[in-house]
Design a protein around this motif. Sequence first.
Motif, PDB file in Angstrom:
ATOM      1  N   LEU A 278      39.248  38.056  48.238  1.00 51.40           N
ATOM      2  CA  LEU A 278      39.273  39.014  49.346  1.00 51.40           C
ATOM      3  C   LEU A 278      37.866  39.444  49.720  1.00 51.40           C
ATOM      4  O   LEU A 278      37.553  39.637  50.894  1.00 51.40           O
ATOM      5  N   THR A 279      37.032  39.600  48.700  1.00 58.75           N
ATOM      6  CA  THR A 279      35.667  40.096  48.897  1.00 58.75           C
ATOM      7  C   THR A 279      34.912  39.284  49.939  1.00 58.75           C
ATOM      8  O   THR A 279      34.181  39.837  50.771  1.00 58.75           O
ATOM      9  N   GLN A 280      35.078  37.972  49.920  1.00 60.70           N
ATOM     10  CA  GLN A 280      34.341  37.102  50.845  1.00 60.70           C
ATOM     11  C   GLN A 280      34.674  37.388  52.302  1.00 60.70           C
ATOM     12  O   GLN A 280      33.860  37.111  53.201  1.00 60.70           O
ATOM     13  N   TYR A 281      35.870  37.957  52.549  1.00 64.58           N
ATOM     14  CA  TYR A 281      36.251  38.296  53.916  1.00 64.58           C
ATOM     15  C   TYR A 281      35.982  39.773  54.244  1.00 64.58           C
ATOM     16  O   TYR A 281      35.993  40.153  55.420  1.00 64.58           O
TER      17      TYR A 281
ATOM     18  N   ALA B 105      42.440  41.061  53.849  1.00 68.27           N
ATOM     19  CA  ALA B 105      41.147  41.694  54.100  1.00 68.27           C
ATOM     20  C   ALA B 105      41.126  42.365  55.479  1.00 68.27           C
ATOM     21  O   ALA B 105      40.551  43.442  55.648  1.00 68.27           O
ATOM     22  N   ASP B 106      41.776  41.757  56.445  1.00 67.29           N
ATOM     23  CA  ASP B 106      41.777  42.310  57.799  1.00 67.29           C
ATOM     24  C   ASP B 106      42.600  43.593  57.926  1.00 67.29           C
ATOM     25  O   ASP B 106      42.477  44.303  58.939  1.00 67.29           O
TER      26      ASP B 106
ATOM     27  N   LEU C 251      43.640  31.004  51.157  1.00 66.67           N
ATOM     28  CA  LEU C 251      42.568  31.708  51.864  1.00 66.67           C
ATOM     29  C   LEU C 251      43.044  32.357  53.161  1.00 66.67           C
ATOM     30  O   LEU C 251      42.498  33.375  53.594  1.00 66.67           O
ATOM     31  N   ASN C 252      44.053  31.795  53.803  1.00 66.12           N
ATOM     32  CA  ASN C 252      44.585  32.402  55.022  1.00 66.12           C
ATOM     33  C   ASN C 252      45.213  33.758  54.725  1.00 66.12           C
ATOM     34  O   ASN C 252      45.031  34.725  55.473  1.00 66.12           O
TER      35      ASN C 252
ATOM     36  N   LYS D  46      42.418  36.291  53.906  1.00 60.44           N
ATOM     37  CA  LYS D  46      41.787  36.845  55.110  1.00 60.44           C
ATOM     38  C   LYS D  46      42.693  37.858  55.790  1.00 60.44           C
ATOM     39  O   LYS D  46      42.237  38.905  56.272  1.00 60.44           O
TER      40      LYS D  46
ATOM     41  N   LYS E 289      32.372  42.326  57.377  1.00 63.05           N
ATOM     42  CA  LYS E 289      32.836  43.405  58.257  1.00 63.05           C
ATOM     43  C   LYS E 289      31.736  44.423  58.555  1.00 63.05           C
ATOM     44  O   LYS E 289      31.923  45.333  59.373  1.00 63.05           O
TER      45      LYS E 289
END
Length: 269
Positions: A46-49, A25-26, A18-19, A22, A53
Amino acid sequence: MRTVRPKKNLGQHFLTDLNIAKAIADTVDACPGIPILEVGPGMGVLTQYLMPKGRDLKVVEIDSESVAYLNEKYPSLRQSIVGEDFLRMDLNLLFGGNQFVLTGNYPYDISSQIFFKMLDNKELIPCCTGMIQREVALRMASAPGTKAYGILSVLIQAWYDVEYLFTVDENVFNPPPKVKSAVICMKRNKTVDLGCDWTLFRRVVKTVFNQRRKMLRVSLRQILPNVQEHAVFYGNEIMTSRPEQLSIPQFVELTNMVKEEIGDEIENR
């Protein structure tokens, strides 16, 4: 909730860290304020992060099992889950013709096709980020004179600045791929007019790199069969070069030389 089984025929390798998800995604923050299109969301790691936004977000997924999972897990996103083949889509229809960031954990077997589609829609896509096979990422970011420099390097760097961000190990995927992955960021450069015919440019680049060990005066015979009869070619110093030695401006120059020799002939081939 039942998870989605990765499908080999779709090139699915689901990210489990998950790190890293994120961090990927960033990368869309490189182009703030415009919509986001995620390709191949799978189970939405990826979608969850991307959702927090606060931007218009759509996800495109060809796998019906993944689409069903996403609809169940992210009910607020249901109207934005597109169950289609990205490579066949008309991208102008996604956000009303407005620009967007393209991102995703791209399937290895079609990543090059995805980026060729990006090039075909470069006015819509000022920024593209995501994770791909490390070897492909190195090719995309490589400079002239390096072993990895090739077709993708030239065609993409003609319009985008490419940044290799970080490498991702195999053990953070289910199932683990046989190769390492990498995260990249591409942003449109300042080029508005390449200075040559884009269709012919692509043909010249692909032709010479398909015989990358040969000098240009040899590989270009596929376009100019009687290249020795063309004095401007035979006597030009650039013709003794190999393709990996040429910068993008030199490929533009070469394309214009070819165009001058064959004129409108190219349109009929």
